[in-house]
Design a protein around this motif. Structure first.
Motif, PDB file in Angstrom:
ATOM      1  N   GLY A   9       0.818  -1.204   0.000  1.00  0.00           N
ATOM      2  CA  GLY A   9       0.000   0.000   0.000  1.00  0.00           C
ATOM      3  C   GLY A   9       0.850   1.251   0.000  1.00  0.00           C
ATOM      4  O   GLY A   9       2.076   1.198   0.026  1.00  0.00           O
ATOM      5  N   PRO A  10       0.184   2.380  -0.031  1.00  0.00           N
ATOM      6  CA  PRO A  10       0.920   3.652  -0.065  1.00  0.00           C
ATOM      7  C   PRO A  10       1.685   3.898   1.227  1.00  0.00           C
ATOM      8  O   PRO A  10       1.271   3.474   2.295  1.00  0.00           O
ATOM      9  CB  PRO A  10      -0.182   4.692  -0.265  1.00  0.00           C
ATOM     10  N   ARG A  11       2.829   4.561   1.096  1.00  0.00           N
ATOM     11  CA  ARG A  11       3.627   4.943   2.262  1.00  0.00           C
ATOM     12  C   ARG A  11       3.669   6.460   2.335  1.00  0.00           C
ATOM     13  O   ARG A  11       3.625   7.136   1.318  1.00  0.00           O
ATOM     14  CB  ARG A  11       5.039   4.371   2.150  1.00  0.00           C
ATOM     15  N   PHE A  12       3.744   6.966   3.560  1.00  0.00           N
ATOM     16  CA  PHE A  12       3.666   8.403   3.774  1.00  0.00           C
ATOM     17  C   PHE A  12       4.803   8.893   4.646  1.00  0.00           C
ATOM     18  O   PHE A  12       5.374   8.143   5.425  1.00  0.00           O
ATOM     19  CB  PHE A  12       2.331   8.767   4.451  1.00  0.00           C
ATOM     20  N   ALA A  13       5.104  10.168   4.505  1.00  0.00           N
ATOM     21  CA  ALA A  13       6.048  10.860   5.376  1.00  0.00           C
ATOM     22  C   ALA A  13       5.268  12.005   6.029  1.00  0.00           C
ATOM     23  O   ALA A  13       4.229  12.429   5.533  1.00  0.00           O
ATOM     24  CB  ALA A  13       7.218  11.399   4.568  1.00  0.00           C
ATOM     25  N   TRP A  14       5.779  12.470   7.138  1.00  0.00           N
ATOM     26  CA  TRP A  14       5.112  13.537   7.884  1.00  0.00           C
ATOM     27  C   TRP A  14       6.041  14.731   8.014  1.00  0.00           C
ATOM     28  O   TRP A  14       7.260  14.572   8.101  1.00  0.00           O
ATOM     29  CB  TRP A  14       4.708  13.032   9.276  1.00  0.00           C
ATOM     30  N   CYS A  23       0.873  15.197   6.319  1.00  0.00           N
ATOM     31  CA  CYS A  23       1.270  13.938   5.707  1.00  0.00           C
ATOM     32  C   CYS A  23       1.327  14.105   4.191  1.00  0.00           C
ATOM     33  O   CYS A  23       0.475  14.766   3.601  1.00  0.00           O
ATOM     34  CB  CYS A  23       0.212  12.900   6.101  1.00  0.00           C
ATOM     35  N   TYR A  24       2.328  13.469   3.563  1.00  0.00           N
ATOM     36  CA  TYR A  24       2.424  13.487   2.103  1.00  0.00           C
ATOM     37  C   TYR A  24       2.978  12.152   1.630  1.00  0.00           C
ATOM     38  O   TYR A  24       3.644  11.437   2.393  1.00  0.00           O
ATOM     39  CB  TYR A  24       3.291  14.656   1.620  1.00  0.00           C
ATOM     40  N   PRO A  25       2.718  11.756   0.373  1.00  0.00           N
ATOM     41  CA  PRO A  25       3.275  10.509  -0.146  1.00  0.00           C
ATOM     42  C   PRO A  25       4.800  10.561  -0.103  1.00  0.00           C
ATOM     43  O   PRO A  25       5.403  11.542  -0.539  1.00  0.00           O
ATOM     44  CB  PRO A  25       2.759  10.451  -1.588  1.00  0.00           C
ATOM     45  N   ASP A  26       5.429   9.516   0.435  1.00  0.00           N
ATOM     46  CA  ASP A  26       6.877   9.583   0.669  1.00  0.00           C
ATOM     47  C   ASP A  26       7.704   9.638  -0.603  1.00  0.00           C
ATOM     48  O   ASP A  26       8.846  10.064  -0.573  1.00  0.00           O
ATOM     49  CB  ASP A  26       7.350   8.476   1.607  1.00  0.00           C
ATOM     50  N   MET A  37       3.607  18.324  -1.393  1.00  0.00           N
ATOM     51  CA  MET A  37       2.201  18.679  -1.273  1.00  0.00           C
ATOM     52  C   MET A  37       1.547  17.704  -0.306  1.00  0.00           C
ATOM     53  O   MET A  37       1.498  16.502  -0.555  1.00  0.00           O
ATOM     54  CB  MET A  37       1.516  18.608  -2.639  1.00  0.00           C
ATOM     55  N   ALA A  38       1.073  18.239   0.821  1.00  0.00           N
ATOM     56  CA  ALA A  38       0.406  17.414   1.829  1.00  0.00           C
ATOM     57  C   ALA A  38      -0.920  16.905   1.288  1.00  0.00           C
ATOM     58  O   ALA A  38      -1.492  17.474   0.363  1.00  0.00           O
ATOM     59  CB  ALA A  38       0.185  18.220   3.104  1.00  0.00           C
ATOM     60  N   LEU A  39      -1.406  15.830   1.892  1.00  0.00           N
ATOM     61  CA  LEU A  39      -2.674  15.243   1.464  1.00  0.00           C
ATOM     62  C   LEU A  39      -3.838  16.210   1.626  1.00  0.00           C
ATOM     63  O   LEU A  39      -4.837  16.106   0.918  1.00  0.00           O
ATOM     64  CB  LEU A  39      -2.953  13.956   2.247  1.00  0.00           C
TER      65      LEU A  39
END
Length: 73
Positions: A9-14, A23-26, A37-39
């Motif tokens: 699944g998708p991974r995110f960074a903060w 949070c944004y896609p890593d 660009m944050a979610l």
């Protein structure tokens, strides 16, 4: 069998910014200073921040979007 756990699944960074943790896609993070660009739609530069900023409240919109994407929605 391997003891390694594969993440699916998708991974995110903060990134803390403007009083919230966003949070944004890593895959957006190429290097410190990269514009991400944050979610929730907030744009910011990814950068190292003081530890106390990690205690800021989480952006509700980012958290909801991350949950939905992890669930496959």
């Amino acid at each position: 069998m391997s003891d390694l756990v594969r993440l699916t699944g998708p991974r995110f960074a903060w990134q803390p910014a403007d009083g919230r943790r966003h949070c944004y896609p890593d895959e957006q993070l190429l290097a410190w200073g990269t514009h991400v660009m944050a979610l929730c739609g907030k744009g910011m530069a990814a950068k190292r921040v003081p530890r106390e900023q990690w205690l800021w409240p989480t952006c509700h919109d980012c958290a909801e979007q991350a949950r939905e994407r992890q669930a496959g929605g």
